[in-house]
Design a protein around this motif. Structure first.
Motif, PDB file in Angstrom:
ATOM      1  N   ILE A  23      -4.929  97.163  72.416  1.00  0.00           N
ATOM      2  CA  ILE A  23      -6.057  98.059  72.156  1.00  0.00           C
ATOM      3  C   ILE A  23      -5.520  99.492  72.123  1.00  0.00           C
ATOM      4  O   ILE A  23      -4.760  99.903  73.007  1.00  0.00           O
ATOM      5  N   ILE A  24      -5.882 100.236  71.081  1.00  0.00           N
ATOM      6  CA  ILE A  24      -5.311 101.566  70.860  1.00  0.00           C
ATOM      7  C   ILE A  24      -6.439 102.561  70.600  1.00  0.00           C
ATOM      8  O   ILE A  24      -7.290 102.316  69.726  1.00  0.00           O
ATOM      9  N   GLU A  25      -6.435 103.671  71.319  1.00  0.00           N
ATOM     10  CA  GLU A  25      -7.454 104.708  71.090  1.00  0.00           C
ATOM     11  C   GLU A  25      -7.210 105.395  69.751  1.00  0.00           C
ATOM     12  O   GLU A  25      -6.092 105.811  69.449  1.00  0.00           O
ATOM     13  N   VAL A  26      -8.290 105.534  68.983  1.00  0.00           N
ATOM     14  CA  VAL A  26      -8.239 106.283  67.715  1.00  0.00           C
ATOM     15  C   VAL A  26      -9.293 107.376  67.814  1.00  0.00           C
ATOM     16  O   VAL A  26     -10.492 107.090  67.796  1.00  0.00           O
ATOM     17  N   ALA A  40      -6.227  89.454  64.118  1.00  0.00           N
ATOM     18  CA  ALA A  40      -7.370  90.367  64.027  1.00  0.00           C
ATOM     19  C   ALA A  40      -6.855  91.797  63.973  1.00  0.00           C
ATOM     20  O   ALA A  40      -5.960  92.172  64.730  1.00  0.00           O
ATOM     21  N   MET A  41      -7.417  92.575  63.048  1.00  0.00           N
ATOM     22  CA  MET A  41      -7.090  94.001  62.916  1.00  0.00           C
ATOM     23  C   MET A  41      -8.421  94.712  62.775  1.00  0.00           C
ATOM     24  O   MET A  41      -8.925  94.902  61.676  1.00  0.00           O
ATOM     25  N   GLU A  42      -9.002  95.066  63.904  1.00  0.00           N
ATOM     26  CA  GLU A  42     -10.401  95.491  63.905  1.00  0.00           C
ATOM     27  C   GLU A  42     -10.560  96.860  64.562  1.00  0.00           C
ATOM     28  O   GLU A  42      -9.818  97.213  65.472  1.00  0.00           O
ATOM     29  N   LEU A  43     -11.555  97.607  64.070  1.00  0.00           N
ATOM     30  CA  LEU A  43     -11.821  98.947  64.604  1.00  0.00           C
ATOM     31  C   LEU A  43     -13.223  98.950  65.208  1.00  0.00           C
ATOM     32  O   LEU A  43     -14.211  98.741  64.506  1.00  0.00           O
ATOM     33  N   PHE A  44     -13.278  99.184  66.514  1.00  0.00           N
ATOM     34  CA  PHE A  44     -14.556  99.140  67.223  1.00  0.00           C
ATOM     35  C   PHE A  44     -14.990 100.529  67.671  1.00  0.00           C
ATOM     36  O   PHE A  44     -14.142 101.394  67.921  1.00  0.00           O
ATOM     37  N   ASP A  45     -16.297 100.725  67.818  1.00  0.00           N
ATOM     38  CA  ASP A  45     -16.770 101.874  68.562  1.00  0.00           C
ATOM     39  C   ASP A  45     -16.222 101.661  69.973  1.00  0.00           C
ATOM     40  O   ASP A  45     -16.297 100.540  70.500  1.00  0.00           O
ATOM     41  N   ALA A  46     -15.646 102.705  70.558  1.00  0.00           N
ATOM     42  CA  ALA A  46     -14.927 102.551  71.835  1.00  0.00           C
ATOM     43  C   ALA A  46     -15.753 101.766  72.856  1.00  0.00           C
ATOM     44  O   ALA A  46     -16.901 102.115  73.130  1.00  0.00           O
ATOM     45  N   GLY A  47     -15.185 100.712  73.373  1.00  0.00           N
ATOM     46  CA  GLY A  47     -15.861  99.903  74.388  1.00  0.00           C
ATOM     47  C   GLY A  47     -16.495  98.644  73.816  1.00  0.00           C
ATOM     48  O   GLY A  47     -16.623  97.635  74.511  1.00  0.00           O
ATOM     49  N   ASP A  48     -16.879  98.690  72.543  1.00  0.00           N
ATOM     50  CA  ASP A  48     -17.529  97.517  71.939  1.00  0.00           C
ATOM     51  C   ASP A  48     -16.583  96.332  71.791  1.00  0.00           C
ATOM     52  O   ASP A  48     -17.035  95.193  71.639  1.00  0.00           O
ATOM     53  N   GLU A  49     -15.277  96.609  71.821  1.00  0.00           N
ATOM     54  CA  GLU A  49     -14.322  95.494  71.714  1.00  0.00           C
ATOM     55  C   GLU A  49     -14.464  94.544  72.910  1.00  0.00           C
ATOM     56  O   GLU A  49     -14.095  93.374  72.821  1.00  0.00           O
ATOM     57  N   LEU A  50     -15.037  95.043  73.996  1.00  0.00           N
ATOM     58  CA  LEU A  50     -15.205  94.187  75.185  1.00  0.00           C
ATOM     59  C   LEU A  50     -16.241  93.088  74.952  1.00  0.00           C
ATOM     60  O   LEU A  50     -16.335  92.139  75.720  1.00  0.00           O
ATOM     61  N   ASN A  51     -17.031  93.232  73.882  1.00  0.00           N
ATOM     62  CA  ASN A  51     -18.006  92.190  73.545  1.00  0.00           C
ATOM     63  C   ASN A  51     -17.452  91.187  72.542  1.00  0.00           C
ATOM     64  O   ASN A  51     -18.132  90.240  72.157  1.00  0.00           O
ATOM     65  N   ALA A  72     -13.649 108.246  69.795  1.00  0.00           N
ATOM     66  CA  ALA A  72     -14.815 107.358  69.657  1.00  0.00           C
ATOM     67  C   ALA A  72     -14.479 105.936  69.215  1.00  0.00           C
ATOM     68  O   ALA A  72     -15.382 105.099  69.151  1.00  0.00           O
ATOM     69  N   HIS A  73     -13.223 105.664  68.907  1.00  0.00           N
ATOM     70  CA  HIS A  73     -12.915 104.321  68.384  1.00  0.00           C
ATOM     71  C   HIS A  73     -11.705 103.681  69.053  1.00  0.00           C
ATOM     72  O   HIS A  73     -10.805 104.379  69.517  1.00  0.00           O
ATOM     73  N   HIS A  74     -11.733 102.364  69.064  1.00  0.00           N
ATOM     74  CA  HIS A  74     -10.606 101.580  69.554  1.00  0.00           C
ATOM     75  C   HIS A  74     -10.146 100.629  68.453  1.00  0.00           C
ATOM     76  O   HIS A  74     -10.938  99.842  67.941  1.00  0.00           O
ATOM     77  N   LEU A  75      -8.872 100.744  68.138  1.00  0.00           N
ATOM     78  CA  LEU A  75      -8.255  99.831  67.176  1.00  0.00           C
ATOM     79  C   LEU A  75      -7.725  98.635  67.965  1.00  0.00           C
ATOM     80  O   LEU A  75      -7.132  98.811  69.026  1.00  0.00           O
ATOM     81  N   VAL A  76      -7.961  97.449  67.415  1.00  0.00           N
ATOM     82  CA  VAL A  76      -7.596  96.243  68.151  1.00  0.00           C
ATOM     83  C   VAL A  76      -6.739  95.327  67.269  1.00  0.00           C
ATOM     84  O   VAL A  76      -7.129  95.008  66.149  1.00  0.00           O
TER      85      VAL A  76
END
Ligand SMILES: [Zn+2]
Length: 277
Positions: free
Chosen positions: A65-68, A117-128, A71-75
């Motif tokens: 998980i990488i901060e972008v 998976a190469m996905e970009l989430f609103d920060a924290g949403d990747e936990l769902n 507001a976003h987390h790249l996964v």
């Protein structure tokens, strides 16, 4: 496939070499792949990342998980292949499934091997996200204590028959481990892949727990396995003990010929003398 140690090696390198870079542009690949998982359209992805600064990276099982920006987390998750930081654009591969270009003319590409998976989430949403949500403690978490391990085995055995390999590789029971780490864990703990988990003595369970921690940490210390590459394309220095190349060769402990069986969706390499059923 990247397992927990490789994901850890890669995120450590990202924190050292990727953190602080500013994204100029990116792409969700130039080569369609049936098992490449994205959660954004190309246009949406590009507009969200443009001008953003890369922050910290961390590992959760087989997920990076990488901060972008803020507001976003790249996964990147459940993947393998080549995740490479290019010092300039000249070494970018012809085909890739993910690309970031930075303002200093360096670039990051991911070319997946089987899936990923190469996905970009609103920060924290990747936990769902499935697989990340409700992830059990991994061998790198403090919660993965001796007591936790004993309770886990007890719970599993009370709900049906389960083998040692199943504990190590199935259903994310121990997130981050996979078929590669499991081979050497079973070898150093002297367990046959098919061995009934319920038949292990306390001493054997202690050794199995120790072996999980030992192998995972050893692979990290040596920069990953010799059959996987780091962020700069360098092979890891951890030489696998039980892999395809070991079949028919003498066991490093006793000299017996290493054997191969197919079991639980993959090959197992083991010594029939040191790893008894
Ligand atoms: Zn042996």
């Amino acid at each position: 496939m990247f397992e927990l140690p490789e994901a850890m090696v890669l995120t450590r390198q990202m924190n050292e070499h990727l953190c602080g870079k500013v994204i100029e542009d990116g792409s969700l690949g130039n080569s369609p792949h049936k098992f490449a998982w994205y959660n954004r359209s190309e246009a949406e992805f590009r507009s969200l990342i443009k001008g953003k600064k890369i922050g910290k990276a961390w590992t959760k099982g087989r997920w990076m998980i990488i901060e972008v920006g803020s507001a976003h987390h790249l996964v990147f998750g459940e993947t393998g292949g080549s995740l490479i930081l290019h010092r300039d654009l000249s070494t970018i591969p012809e085909k890739y499934h993910f690309l970031l270009r930075f303002s200093d003319h360096s670039a990051l590409t991911l070319k997946i091997q089987m899936w990923g998976a190469m996905e970009l989430f609103d920060a924290g949403d990747e936990l769902n996200r499935a697989y990340i949500r409700d992830m059990a403690p991994t061998p790198l978490d403090e919660e993965f204590s001796r007591q936790y391990f004993m309770d886990l085995v007890k719970k599993l055995c009370s709900s049906g028959k389960r083998s040692v390999k199943s504990l190590l590789t199935q259903e994310q029971i121990i997130p981050g481990l996979g078929n590669s780490c499991a081979q050497d864990i079973m070898f150093v703990s002297g367990q046959h892949p098919r061995k009934d988990l319920a038949s292990l003595s306390q001493r054997e369970l202690n050794l199995l727990h120790d072996s999980i921690l030992r192998i995972v940490n050893q692979i990290i210390e040596l920069g990953g396995r010799n059959d996987e590459s780091d962020l700069f394309g360098n092979k890891g220095r951890y030489q696998r003990i039980m892999d395809a190349a070991a079949v028919g060769m003498p066991c490093p402990k006793c000299g017996e010929s290493v054997q191969k069986i197919q079991y639980l969706g993959g090959a197992c390499y083991f010594c029939p003398n040191c790893q008894n059923l």
